[in-house]
Design an enzyme around this catalytic site. Structure first.
Site, PDB file in Angstrom:
ATOM      1  N   HIS A  33      -3.493   9.137  -5.429  1.00 52.99           N
ATOM      2  CA  HIS A  33      -3.501   7.699  -5.610  1.00 52.99           C
ATOM      3  C   HIS A  33      -4.390   7.002  -4.590  1.00 52.99           C
ATOM      4  CE1 HIS A  33      -2.300   3.796  -6.797  1.00 52.99           C
ATOM      5  NE2 HIS A  33      -1.842   3.514  -5.603  1.00 52.99           N
ATOM      6  N   GLU A  84      -7.704  -6.330   8.317  1.00 52.54           N
ATOM      7  CA  GLU A  84      -8.680  -7.043   9.136  1.00 52.54           C
ATOM      8  C   GLU A  84      -9.613  -7.876   8.267  1.00 52.54           C
ATOM      9  OE1 GLU A  84      -8.005  -2.873  10.911  1.00 52.54           O
ATOM     10  OE2 GLU A  84      -8.207  -3.773   8.937  1.00 52.54           O
ATOM     11  N   CYS A  92       0.828  -1.198   0.000  1.00 50.17           N
ATOM     12  CA  CYS A  92       0.000   0.000   0.000  1.00 50.17           C
ATOM     13  C   CYS A  92       0.864   1.250   0.000  1.00 50.17           C
ATOM     14  CB  CYS A  92      -0.917   0.002   1.223  1.00 50.17           C
ATOM     15  SG  CYS A  92      -2.009   1.427   1.269  1.00 50.17           S
ATOM     16  N   TYR A  98      -5.404   5.974  13.742  1.00 48.20           N
ATOM     17  CA  TYR A  98      -5.537   6.309  12.328  1.00 48.20           C
ATOM     18  C   TYR A  98      -5.935   7.767  12.265  1.00 48.20           C
ATOM     19  CZ  TYR A  98      -7.218   6.119   7.487  1.00 48.20           C
ATOM     20  OH  TYR A  98      -7.415   6.349   6.152  1.00 48.20           O
ATOM     21  N   CYS A 112      -1.637  -1.505  -5.943  1.00 51.28           N
ATOM     22  CA  CYS A 112      -1.830  -0.078  -6.192  1.00 51.28           C
ATOM     23  C   CYS A 112      -0.501   0.650  -6.350  1.00 51.28           C
ATOM     24  CB  CYS A 112      -2.691   0.568  -5.113  1.00 51.28           C
ATOM     25  SG  CYS A 112      -2.067   0.447  -3.442  1.00 51.28           S
ATOM     26  N   CYS A 122     -14.373  -1.727   9.252  1.00 50.87           N
ATOM     27  CA  CYS A 122     -13.716  -2.880   9.874  1.00 50.87           C
ATOM     28  C   CYS A 122     -14.186  -3.086  11.308  1.00 50.87           C
ATOM     29  CB  CYS A 122     -12.200  -2.740   9.804  1.00 50.87           C
ATOM     30  SG  CYS A 122     -11.558  -3.019   8.128  1.00 50.87           S
ATOM     31  N   HIS A 171      -8.766  -4.296   3.369  1.00 53.03           N
ATOM     32  CA  HIS A 171      -8.071  -3.965   4.605  1.00 53.03           C
ATOM     33  C   HIS A 171      -7.512  -5.223   5.268  1.00 53.03           C
ATOM     34  CE1 HIS A 171     -10.153   0.195   5.218  1.00 53.03           C
ATOM     35  NE2 HIS A 171      -9.652   0.034   4.007  1.00 53.03           N
ATOM     36  N   CYS A 199     -10.823   0.996  10.754  1.00 51.32           N
ATOM     37  CA  CYS A 199     -11.776   1.996  10.280  1.00 51.32           C
ATOM     38  C   CYS A 199     -13.191   1.624  10.742  1.00 51.32           C
ATOM     39  CB  CYS A 199     -11.721   2.086   8.752  1.00 51.32           C
ATOM     40  SG  CYS A 199     -12.370   0.619   7.905  1.00 51.32           S
TER      41      CYS A 199
END
Length: 163
Positions: free
Chosen positions: A77, A89, A24, A136, A54, A118, A87, A115
């Site tokens: 991006h 999780e 990532c 986060y 990505c 999640c 993710h 998040c």
């Protein structure tokens, strides 16, 4: 039996090692699901199997390695990676489900605070304790989601990873 603090640090270090598999651009996140004191599933954030990562896609577009990207390029991006990324999780839960691994009543250790989505998935999956090492800072956390986690009896704990 080791102390709770030592156990937490051990599994957070394992999650940190797992995060190194992530490609990532924004965050390399790893997690480990633990039941009865043993790791039963791991996950890291990335694109689904068979899809281009990505960071590789963006490197092709920018023709520069990711360490040379500007903050603006990383943010631009982010839209691409958000559309295709799974993710950490979610990957750990998917792996467990695919291989018939029971996670009800387990704990999960994450390098980054989960998040909203999640948190809901973890709560619904039967995870009883969510331990994360870093906040986060881009999170748009909804008070209702945190209340839902608390009401469900799931423990959400910040435990900073010690060096």
């Amino acid at each position: 039996m080791p102390s709770k603090s030592k156990i937490d640090q051990t599994f957070l270090r394992i999650a940190k090692e797992i995060s190194n598999f992530s490609n990532c651009v924004s965050f390399q996140v790893g997690c480990v699901i633990v039941k009865d004191g043993r790791p039963i599933s791991t996950g890291y954030n990335g694109t689904p199997a068979g899809f281009i990562n990505c960071c590789d896609r963006f490197s092709e577009l920018s023709n520069r390695p990711r360490q040379d990207w500007t903050t603006q390029e990383r943010e631009e991006h982010h839209c691409f990676s958000e559309a295709f990324e799974i993710h950490a999780e979610q990957n750990a839960i998917i792996y467990a489900a695919k291989h018939g691994i029971e996670i009800d009543g387990a704990n999960i250790y994450c390098t980054l605070q989960p998040c909203n989505t999640c948190l809901k998935i973890l709560t619904q999956s039967g995870i009883k304790r969510i331990v994360y090492a870093e906040d986060y800072d881009k999170g748009d956390y909804c008070c209702e989601v945190k209340d839902m986690v608390k009401t469900s009896g799931v423990k959400l704990e910040w435990v900073p990873l010690k060096s």
